[in-house]
Design an enzyme around this catalytic site. Structure first.
Site, mmCIF file in Angstrom:
data_model
loop_
_atom_site.group_PDB
_atom_site.id
_atom_site.type_symbol
_atom_site.label_atom_id
_atom_site.label_comp_id
_atom_site.label_asym_id
_atom_site.label_seq_id
_atom_site.Cartn_x
_atom_site.Cartn_y
_atom_site.Cartn_z
ATOM 1 N N GLN A 125 -23.343 54.559 36.446
ATOM 2 C CA GLN A 125 -23.474 53.330 37.582
ATOM 3 C C GLN A 125 -22.573 53.962 38.790
ATOM 4 O O GLN A 125 -21.389 53.911 38.325
ATOM 5 C CB GLN A 125 -23.281 52.203 37.033
ATOM 6 C CG GLN A 125 -23.265 51.060 37.880
ATOM 7 C CD GLN A 125 -22.574 49.832 37.315
ATOM 8 O OE1 GLN A 125 -22.367 49.883 35.993
ATOM 9 N NE2 GLN A 125 -22.315 48.930 38.111
ATOM 10 N N SER A 128 -18.514 51.830 42.194
ATOM 11 C CA SER A 128 -17.209 51.599 43.007
ATOM 12 C C SER A 128 -16.774 52.752 43.596
ATOM 13 O O SER A 128 -17.165 53.867 43.302
ATOM 14 C CB SER A 128 -16.237 51.276 41.675
ATOM 15 O OG SER A 128 -16.365 50.535 41.129
ATOM 16 N N GLU A 244 -24.831 43.792 33.780
ATOM 17 C CA GLU A 244 -23.738 44.245 33.343
ATOM 18 C C GLU A 244 -22.653 43.125 32.673
ATOM 19 O O GLU A 244 -22.252 43.187 31.532
ATOM 20 C CB GLU A 244 -23.040 44.823 34.635
ATOM 21 C CG GLU A 244 -21.295 45.149 33.922
ATOM 22 C CD GLU A 244 -20.752 45.920 35.227
ATOM 23 O OE1 GLU A 244 -21.145 45.572 36.433
ATOM 24 O OE2 GLU A 244 -20.080 46.940 34.856
ATOM 25 N N GLU A 372 -9.448 38.235 37.818
ATOM 26 C CA GLU A 372 -9.020 37.297 38.845
ATOM 27 C C GLU A 372 -10.386 36.812 39.461
ATOM 28 O O GLU A 372 -10.527 35.797 39.999
ATOM 29 C CB GLU A 372 -8.061 37.904 39.924
ATOM 30 C CG GLU A 372 -6.610 38.074 39.585
ATOM 31 C CD GLU A 372 -6.464 39.415 38.561
ATOM 32 O OE1 GLU A 372 -7.449 39.986 38.417
ATOM 33 O OE2 GLU A 372 -5.348 39.323 38.025
HETATM 34 C C1 LIG Z 1 -13.117 50.770 31.882
HETATM 35 C C2 LIG Z 1 -13.621 50.569 33.211
HETATM 36 C C3 LIG Z 1 -14.875 51.322 33.462
HETATM 37 C C4 LIG Z 1 -15.602 51.344 34.684
HETATM 38 N N1 LIG Z 1 -16.920 51.998 34.951
HETATM 39 C C5 LIG Z 1 -17.280 51.805 36.075
HETATM 40 C C6 LIG Z 1 -18.698 52.431 36.142
HETATM 41 O O1 LIG Z 1 -19.179 53.024 35.464
HETATM 42 N N2 LIG Z 1 -19.264 52.342 37.510
HETATM 43 C C7 LIG Z 1 -18.551 51.760 38.664
HETATM 44 O O2 LIG Z 1 -19.294 52.034 39.735
HETATM 45 N N3 LIG Z 1 -16.959 51.236 38.423
HETATM 46 C C8 LIG Z 1 -16.695 51.157 37.526
HETATM 47 N N4 LIG Z 1 -15.635 50.680 37.351
HETATM 48 C C9 LIG Z 1 -15.022 50.057 38.466
HETATM 49 C C10 LIG Z 1 -14.688 48.713 38.324
HETATM 50 O O3 LIG Z 1 -15.879 48.137 38.768
HETATM 51 C C11 LIG Z 1 -13.622 48.248 39.369
HETATM 52 O O4 LIG Z 1 -12.440 48.798 38.633
HETATM 53 C C12 LIG Z 1 -13.492 46.928 39.432
HETATM 54 O O5 LIG Z 1 -14.577 46.336 40.248
HETATM 55 C C13 LIG Z 1 -12.295 46.407 40.352
HETATM 56 O O6 LIG Z 1 -12.337 47.270 41.386
HETATM 57 P P1 LIG Z 1 -10.682 47.995 42.156
HETATM 58 O O7 LIG Z 1 -10.544 48.902 40.741
HETATM 59 O O8 LIG Z 1 -11.333 48.645 43.345
HETATM 60 O O9 LIG Z 1 -9.857 47.007 42.259
HETATM 61 P P2 LIG Z 1 -9.564 46.146 43.508
HETATM 62 O O10 LIG Z 1 -10.720 45.300 43.800
HETATM 63 O O11 LIG Z 1 -9.062 46.552 44.579
HETATM 64 O O12 LIG Z 1 -8.625 45.034 42.752
HETATM 65 C C14 LIG Z 1 -7.157 45.155 42.993
HETATM 66 C C15 LIG Z 1 -6.597 43.714 42.339
HETATM 67 O O13 LIG Z 1 -6.732 42.747 43.171
HETATM 68 C C16 LIG Z 1 -7.381 41.678 42.645
HETATM 69 N N5 LIG Z 1 -8.468 41.143 43.507
HETATM 70 C C17 LIG Z 1 -9.010 41.729 44.240
HETATM 71 N N6 LIG Z 1 -9.871 40.808 45.113
HETATM 72 C C18 LIG Z 1 -9.677 39.564 44.501
HETATM 73 C C19 LIG Z 1 -10.142 38.192 44.940
HETATM 74 N N7 LIG Z 1 -10.910 38.068 45.710
HETATM 75 N N8 LIG Z 1 -9.370 37.133 44.575
HETATM 76 C C20 LIG Z 1 -8.407 37.528 43.588
HETATM 77 N N9 LIG Z 1 -7.747 38.780 43.248
HETATM 78 C C21 LIG Z 1 -8.583 39.875 43.605
HETATM 79 C C22 LIG Z 1 -7.948 42.279 41.408
HETATM 80 O O14 LIG Z 1 -8.354 41.265 40.332
HETATM 81 C C23 LIG Z 1 -6.962 43.287 41.107
HETATM 82 O O15 LIG Z 1 -5.878 42.885 40.349
HETATM 83 C C24 LIG Z 1 -14.939 50.681 35.916
HETATM 84 C C25 LIG Z 1 -13.827 50.364 35.677
HETATM 85 C C26 LIG Z 1 -12.955 50.155 34.373
HETATM 86 C C27 LIG Z 1 -11.689 49.631 34.116
#
Ligand SMILES: Cc1cc2nc3c(=O)[nH]c(=O)nc-3n(C[C@H](O)[C@H](O)[C@H](O)COP(=O)(O)OP(=O)(O)OC[C@H]3O[C@@H](n4cnc5c(N)ncnc54)[C@H](O)[C@@H]3O)c2cc1C
Length: 412
Positions: A125, A128, A244, A372
């Protein structure tokens, strides 16, 4: 909800149990070391599929069994009971397949779905990006249509689970930056072996490398590989995200094999502990037990909603949030109560070590919606709290980039 199996469900359970017992030796152990050979994992999934245990709720025309969510829950319970690992193509089954079923053409459905269920093809998928995770609709990977109708894709994805093994992926792109961010997106199926696709594994703190960065450099995708209409990618992505959340928090009736192993382990060591450690362990095991019952019944509530053909509500978010907390609490308990001893004993059991759990579990609090973000959903949809302020409301995507200080190059 009636918690006892109906006669039909009991018959299904007996059939599933008999199949798992018959093929016990060929299916591997969930609590044992994970196989690093994807061919073995693919063969195991094919065996499960041939036994009717993969794609239970998928329509028969899509290669599934046309069964009920309850039958799927029974398969999950029996596989956990028999210590059989889940299928390798988890992302394909849980997220990509349902998206192709709902939004793919007849041709895409017949080419892809059965092979996905048998793990003949693995899927990933591609949502991100470095600057869009929780705020997924802010993604920047561009798809531009050429004169011959095909699309040229350029950009970067990150955290893509299984991309290093995947044959296909579902790819969310921006096709129009001059409308509101949710409206200019389009989804495609991408061949992961196409020229211009580069996959780079990312090493995790657990030592594994399940995630990847994926780069698209002028990758050509035929228009026939589009999923849904041009500009309708957000609606298509919602199908993926709903599936998902269901597959992460939705089976939701168990607390997960790693956490369950910690419970068994701590409980077995209770008599050897000093009285103060024993008191702490009893208290925390008690709380985990109560929480896990709440998770189980929330999972059942959701299951009965789905069984009646209703859409699941925020229960899936609550189930995932609570499941993550219990698992993290238990891993922490093992460290605090058993100390170094836990590491040796858990290894001797053939169970993941507590170090391993400590390194893997935090990812649960991020994948498929961070804690969050799930709390925001519960705050808005269950508690009726005011919605979060949305700074880019009323702007086109290009305007929001400018407002965020993006360079002229990034805004092109
Ligand atoms: C085990 C694992 C598997 C994954 N597999 C996939 C995959 O197969 N395909 C894919 O596309 N992605 C995948 N991901 C990515 C995942 O979807 C993202 O990591 C997730 O959506 C968070 O985005 P980010 O890492 O950019 O963090 P950010 O969105 O940048 O968040 C950073 C911090 O800010 C906080 N935050 C952000 N927005 C808000 C808000 N509105 N209110 C309060 N707090 C907030 C978050 O909670 C976090 O603590 C995977 C992640 C993990 C850990």
């Amino acid at each position: 909800m009636d918690f006892d199996d109906t006669p039909e469900e009991a018959a299904w359970r007996a059939r599933v149990r008999a199949f798992l017992e018959e093929h016990r030796d060929d299916l591997g152990r969930r609590s044992g070391p994970r196989t690093s050979d994807d061919r073995v994992a693919r063969e195991r999934q094919a065996l499960l599929y041939d036994g009717g245990l993969v794609g239970v709720t998928w329509p028969v025309e899509a290669g599934g069994q046309g069964g009920t969510p309850m039958q799927q829950a029974i398969v999950d319970q029996e596989m956990a009971r028999a210590d059989v690992p889940g299928p390798i193509n988890l992302i394909g089954i849980g997220m990509c397949g349902p998206t192709v079923i709902h939004h793919g053409s007849e041709d895409q459905r017949s080419r892809y779905l059965r092979r996905l269920l048998r793990a003949d093809d693995l899927w990933c998928q591609l949502f991100s990006e470095p600057a869009s995770g929780s705020d997924l609709a802010a993604l920047r990977t561009r798809a531009v249509q050429a004169e011959d109708g095909s699309w040229r894709v350029t950009g970067q994805k990150v955290w893509t689970t299984l991309a290093h093994l995947a044959d296909y992926g579902i790819l969310l792109t921006r096709t129009d930056p001059d409308v509101a961010k949710h409206r200019g997106l389009t989804m495609f199926v991408v061949d992961m072996r196409a020229p211009g696709v580069t996959v780079r594994p990312l090493r995790q703190m657990s030592g594994g490398a399940d995630f990847n960065e994926v780069f698209f450099d002028d990758v050509v995708i035929p228009d026939s590989e589009r999923l849904g209409d041009v500009g309708d990618g957000w609606r298509v992505a919602l199908t993926t995200l709903m599936s998902e959340r269901l597959s992460l928090g939705g089976g939701g009736t168990e607390i997960g094999p790693g956490a369950a192993a910690v419970v068994r382990h701590v409980a077995a060591r209770l008599p050897d502990l000093s009285p103060d450690r024993q008191a702490l362990a009893r208290q925390r095991l008690g709380r985990a037990y109560v929480d896990s019952l709440a998770i189980r019944y929330t999972g059942y509530r959701q299951l009965s909603k789905i069984s009646k053909g209703e859409l699941p509500g925020p229960e899936a978010s609550a189930g995932k949030l609570a499941g993550t907390r219990v698992a993290l609490d238990l891993a922490d308990l093992a460290v605090r109560v058993l100390g170094d001893d836990a590491a040796y004993a858990a290894t001797a059991d053939g169970v993941r070590t507590w170090q391993d759990l400590q390194a893997v579990l935090p990812g649960m609090a991020i994948a498929g919606g961070t804690d969050e973000v799930l709390r925001n959903i519960i705050g808005e949809r269950v508690l009726g709290l005011p919605p979060e302020p949305r700074a880019d409301k009323g702007m086109t995507f290009r305007e929001s980039l400018a407002a965020a200080g993006a360079s002229a190059e990034e805004r092109r």
